[in-house]
Scaffold this motif. Sequence first.
Motif, short mmCIF file in Angstrom:
data_model
loop_
_atom_site.label_atom_id
_atom_site.label_comp_id
_atom_site.label_asym_id
_atom_site.label_seq_id
_atom_site.Cartn_x
_atom_site.Cartn_y
_atom_site.Cartn_z
N LEU A 124 0.73 -1.15 -0.21
CA LEU A 124 0.03 0.17 0.06
C LEU A 124 0.84 1.35 0.00
CD1 LEU A 124 -2.80 -1.27 2.38
CD2 LEU A 124 -2.97 -0.90 -0.07
N TRP A 125 1.93 1.11 0.78
CA TRP A 125 2.77 2.61 0.66
C TRP A 125 3.63 2.51 -0.71
CZ3 TRP A 125 8.48 2.26 2.05
CH2 TRP A 125 8.95 3.58 2.42
N ARG A 126 4.21 1.51 -1.20
CA ARG A 126 4.84 1.73 -2.26
C ARG A 126 4.27 1.74 -3.61
NH1 ARG A 126 9.98 3.47 -2.01
NH2 ARG A 126 10.40 2.19 -4.09
N ARG A 127 3.01 1.18 -3.59
CA ARG A 127 1.93 1.30 -4.97
C ARG A 127 2.70 1.00 -6.23
NH1 ARG A 127 -3.03 2.23 -2.92
NH2 ARG A 127 -3.25 3.97 -1.56
N PRO A 128 3.10 -0.69 -6.06
CA PRO A 128 3.85 -1.09 -7.20
C PRO A 128 2.85 -1.22 -8.02
CG PRO A 128 3.54 -2.72 -5.58
CD PRO A 128 3.25 -1.41 -4.86
N PRO A 129 3.40 -1.44 -9.30
CA PRO A 129 2.45 -1.74 -10.61
C PRO A 129 1.80 -3.10 -10.57
CG PRO A 129 4.76 -1.51 -11.55
CD PRO A 129 4.63 -1.35 -9.84
N ARG A 130 2.39 -4.00 -10.05
CA ARG A 130 1.94 -5.26 -9.80
C ARG A 130 1.88 -5.65 -8.25
NH1 ARG A 130 5.23 -8.73 -14.29
NH2 ARG A 130 3.25 -9.20 -15.43
N PRO A 131 0.88 -5.20 -7.41
CA PRO A 131 0.90 -5.53 -6.19
C PRO A 131 0.86 -6.91 -5.84
CG PRO A 131 -1.17 -4.52 -6.80
CD PRO A 131 -0.15 -4.43 -8.07
N PHE A 132 0.16 -7.63 -6.58
CA PHE A 132 -0.17 -8.97 -6.11
C PHE A 132 1.42 -9.95 -6.19
CE2 PHE A 132 -0.97 -13.64 -6.94
CZ PHE A 132 -1.78 -14.12 -5.66
N LEU A 133 1.92 -9.55 -7.43
CA LEU A 133 3.37 -10.26 -7.41
C LEU A 133 4.23 -9.76 -6.61
CD1 LEU A 133 5.16 -11.96 -9.57
CD2 LEU A 133 5.67 -9.93 -10.65
N THR A 134 4.10 -8.46 -6.15
CA THR A 134 5.00 -7.84 -5.20
C THR A 134 4.99 -8.68 -3.80
OG1 THR A 134 5.21 -5.52 -6.32
CG2 THR A 134 5.73 -5.75 -3.72
N ALA A 135 3.65 -8.88 -3.46
CA ALA A 135 3.40 -9.69 -2.01
C ALA A 135 3.76 -11.04 -2.20
CB ALA A 135 1.84 -9.53 -1.87
N VAL A 136 3.63 -11.70 -3.22
CA VAL A 136 4.09 -13.01 -3.65
C VAL A 136 5.61 -13.17 -3.45
CG1 VAL A 136 4.40 -14.81 -5.08
CG2 VAL A 136 2.16 -13.76 -4.82
N VAL A 137 6.27 -12.16 -4.08
CA VAL A 137 7.90 -12.27 -4.11
C VAL A 137 8.21 -11.93 -2.54
CG1 VAL A 137 9.93 -11.03 -4.71
CG2 VAL A 137 8.14 -11.59 -6.34
N ILE A 138 7.65 -10.87 -1.89
CA ILE A 138 7.90 -10.69 -0.53
C ILE A 138 7.73 -11.95 0.42
CG2 ILE A 138 7.49 -9.36 1.63
CD1 ILE A 138 6.79 -7.03 -0.36
#
Length: 81
Positions: A32-46
């Motif tokens: 929510l803070w960084r607002r990446p272009p692909r939030p789901f992928l970002t959460a999966v990688v984290i």
Amino acid sequence: MALHDLDVVPEGTAVAALPTLGPPLCWVVAVLWRRPPRPFLTAVVIGALYGVFLAVGHQVFWDSSLGMDAPGLAGLVPGAR
């Protein structure tokens, strides 16, 4: 959690729940803070990175917490290693 494995934090307390609930909360805050272009992928990688570090941490503290040698990969078929 390494602190639970080493009997530093007692099971069933709020302090023990914090490392359980904290990481997913941090993932959501980061997305929510960084607002990446692909939030789901970002959460999966984290989450995947967290899982790797959690597995490594548990392997490192296996002897200390259980008082026995870690089985590691020695018992697996060579192709599965």
